[in-house]
Motif scaffolding. Sequence first.
Motif, short mmCIF file in Angstrom:
data_model
loop_
_atom_site.label_atom_id
_atom_site.label_comp_id
_atom_site.label_asym_id
_atom_site.label_seq_id
_atom_site.Cartn_x
_atom_site.Cartn_y
_atom_site.Cartn_z
N LEU A 8 33.98 32.88 37.68
CA LEU A 8 35.80 31.95 38.15
C LEU A 8 36.71 33.12 36.96
O LEU A 8 37.29 33.75 37.49
N MET A 9 35.69 34.51 36.09
CA MET A 9 36.44 35.13 35.52
C MET A 9 37.20 36.34 36.88
O MET A 9 38.81 36.43 36.20
N ALA A 10 35.96 36.05 37.10
CA ALA A 10 36.61 37.81 37.73
C ALA A 10 37.52 36.52 39.27
O ALA A 10 38.55 37.93 39.63
N ILE A 11 37.70 35.38 39.14
CA ILE A 11 39.11 35.24 40.66
C ILE A 11 40.04 35.47 39.95
O ILE A 11 41.16 35.63 39.98
N GLY A 61 41.26 39.05 39.33
CA GLY A 61 42.04 39.58 40.72
C GLY A 61 43.17 38.82 41.06
O GLY A 61 44.24 39.23 41.48
N ILE A 62 43.74 37.37 41.09
CA ILE A 62 44.62 37.00 40.85
C ILE A 62 46.07 37.53 40.03
O ILE A 62 47.19 37.59 40.77
N THR A 63 46.08 37.35 38.62
CA THR A 63 46.40 37.33 37.59
C THR A 63 46.40 38.71 37.13
O THR A 63 47.32 39.48 36.23
N GLY A 64 45.04 39.45 36.77
CA GLY A 64 45.31 40.01 35.83
C GLY A 64 45.07 40.61 34.30
O GLY A 64 45.24 41.03 33.54
N SER A 65 45.12 38.81 34.72
CA SER A 65 46.08 38.33 32.81
C SER A 65 44.00 38.49 31.90
O SER A 65 43.25 37.27 31.84
N ALA A 66 44.08 39.05 30.35
CA ALA A 66 42.88 38.71 29.96
C ALA A 66 43.08 36.95 28.90
O ALA A 66 42.44 36.56 28.76
N MET A 67 44.49 37.19 28.96
CA MET A 67 44.78 35.65 28.14
C MET A 67 44.38 34.57 29.40
O MET A 67 43.84 33.47 28.74
N LEU A 68 44.80 34.32 30.21
CA LEU A 68 43.85 33.62 31.21
C LEU A 68 42.68 33.18 31.36
O LEU A 68 42.08 32.21 31.32
N GLU A 87 44.69 32.40 46.60
CA GLU A 87 45.09 33.34 45.67
C GLU A 87 45.93 33.50 45.24
O GLU A 87 47.36 34.72 45.72
N GLN A 88 46.94 32.36 44.71
CA GLN A 88 47.93 32.31 43.82
C GLN A 88 48.11 31.63 42.32
O GLN A 88 47.29 31.03 42.06
N GLU A 89 48.90 32.11 41.85
CA GLU A 89 49.14 31.39 40.43
C GLU A 89 48.28 29.69 40.39
O GLU A 89 47.94 29.57 39.25
N VAL A 90 48.77 29.01 40.62
CA VAL A 90 49.33 27.20 41.37
C VAL A 90 47.40 27.28 40.85
O VAL A 90 46.66 26.03 40.34
N THR A 91 46.86 28.57 41.42
CA THR A 91 44.97 28.27 42.26
C THR A 91 43.91 28.19 40.49
O THR A 91 43.40 27.33 40.40
N VAL A 92 44.42 29.15 39.65
CA VAL A 92 44.46 29.23 38.60
C VAL A 92 44.60 28.26 37.33
O VAL A 92 43.58 27.69 36.93
#
Length: 416
Positions: free
Chosen positions: A27-30, A33-40, A95-100
């Motif tokens: 999940l972290m890899a996904i 890959g989508i956001t590049g955000s460490a916080m998320l 791979e879009q933000e809503v997926t996260v």
Amino acid sequence: MKRNSFRYLWIGQALANSGDLFYIVGLMAIIHGITGSAMLMAMIPFVTTMARFISGSFAPVLMDKYSLKSLLASSQIGKTAVLFLLLVTYYVLGEQEVTVYAIFGFVFLISFLDGWAVPASHAMLPRLVDAAELTKANSFVALVDQLIQLGGWAVGGLLVVAMGGSNVIWLTFALALAAAVFMKMVEDRHEAAREQKGKAGGSNWSSIQEGWTLIWRQPSLRAIHILYVLETIAGVIWIAAIIYVYVADVLHREEAWWGYINASFFLGLMLGGLFGMRGAGLIDRNIRKFVICSSFGISLMTFGFGVTSVPWLALVFSAGFGIFEQLKSVSLQTTLQRSVSIHLLPKVYAAQSAMVSLVFGLSTLLFGYITDEFGVRATYIIAAMVLFVSGCYALGIRTRLPELGEGPEQVRIGTE
């Protein structure tokens, strides 16, 4: 320890723990890959902790209605279904933000199911082994778990590189399904009596309160859980975010040292587990001394780790912390299991799980603030002080901790 049901339990736990670790890596890899955000990415452990706290709070209601075996199996079956839905959602949304945000929802559901599986698993173990083998059994289960933790992150990373994040989730799906099969094979010798008892009477609220009330009113349980709380508060110093700062600001080493420190820590845990298995009799005869000495040992290792700037010494202190931590954990776990009847133990573990999850979540925020404001050295020194207080408290309440000579029939609370 040679009973088939105990074997099925630890194999099922090992498969489930491996799957949990792999799916977090995937999940972290996904998400990266989508956001590049460490916080998320960091939101995953936060969501996990909160979900387990909520679920652990309500677990006693389910424990009154269903057997521990049913709860363990249903948790794994539920996790298998949620993992399947997660994969379908990922493929549908792409791979879009809503997926996260959808992923966070599924993480919450999986962790919610774990919230009753973890205390049920801890409470099941004393039902499957003889009382004289509890220390050895707890050490063995802890050793297996630490082996998974030690190699799992590296294996998970390699699997992500080789297979991709989504395929690692498929592997987790298969592991969860296999774990469910093993949990269904466990035979609880006390289950028949539990089924005869039927769906317990009383309100849901009284069921939720039972474990908390027992912990508060019984001096021995209250003492044990004060030690758990103090250790949980200080244990936050080993989360990735704080170790990362320590490596950069104190050791002045590259990121690879984050991995070295974690490896030495888990190596220490494994060594402590091996000692617990080989020296189970020695621990049983001196369980109070082991709790006290390991409490002070953890404090000393934490202080040394925090003040040193020598990388190899940091590894030594990290491994030393792991050894003392494992010995203390096994000693407290065995003491708790001997102090409470098997019928009340699930309620106590449910309350403990909720308590530890809440304390850990709040402590993460507290020590994160201390690290930002006062530096990472201050974080470790404060944690060492908390652990020193824990050692002093253990020394002060040593008479409340039962020794092996005080058999379960003499010290157990709520014996049937």
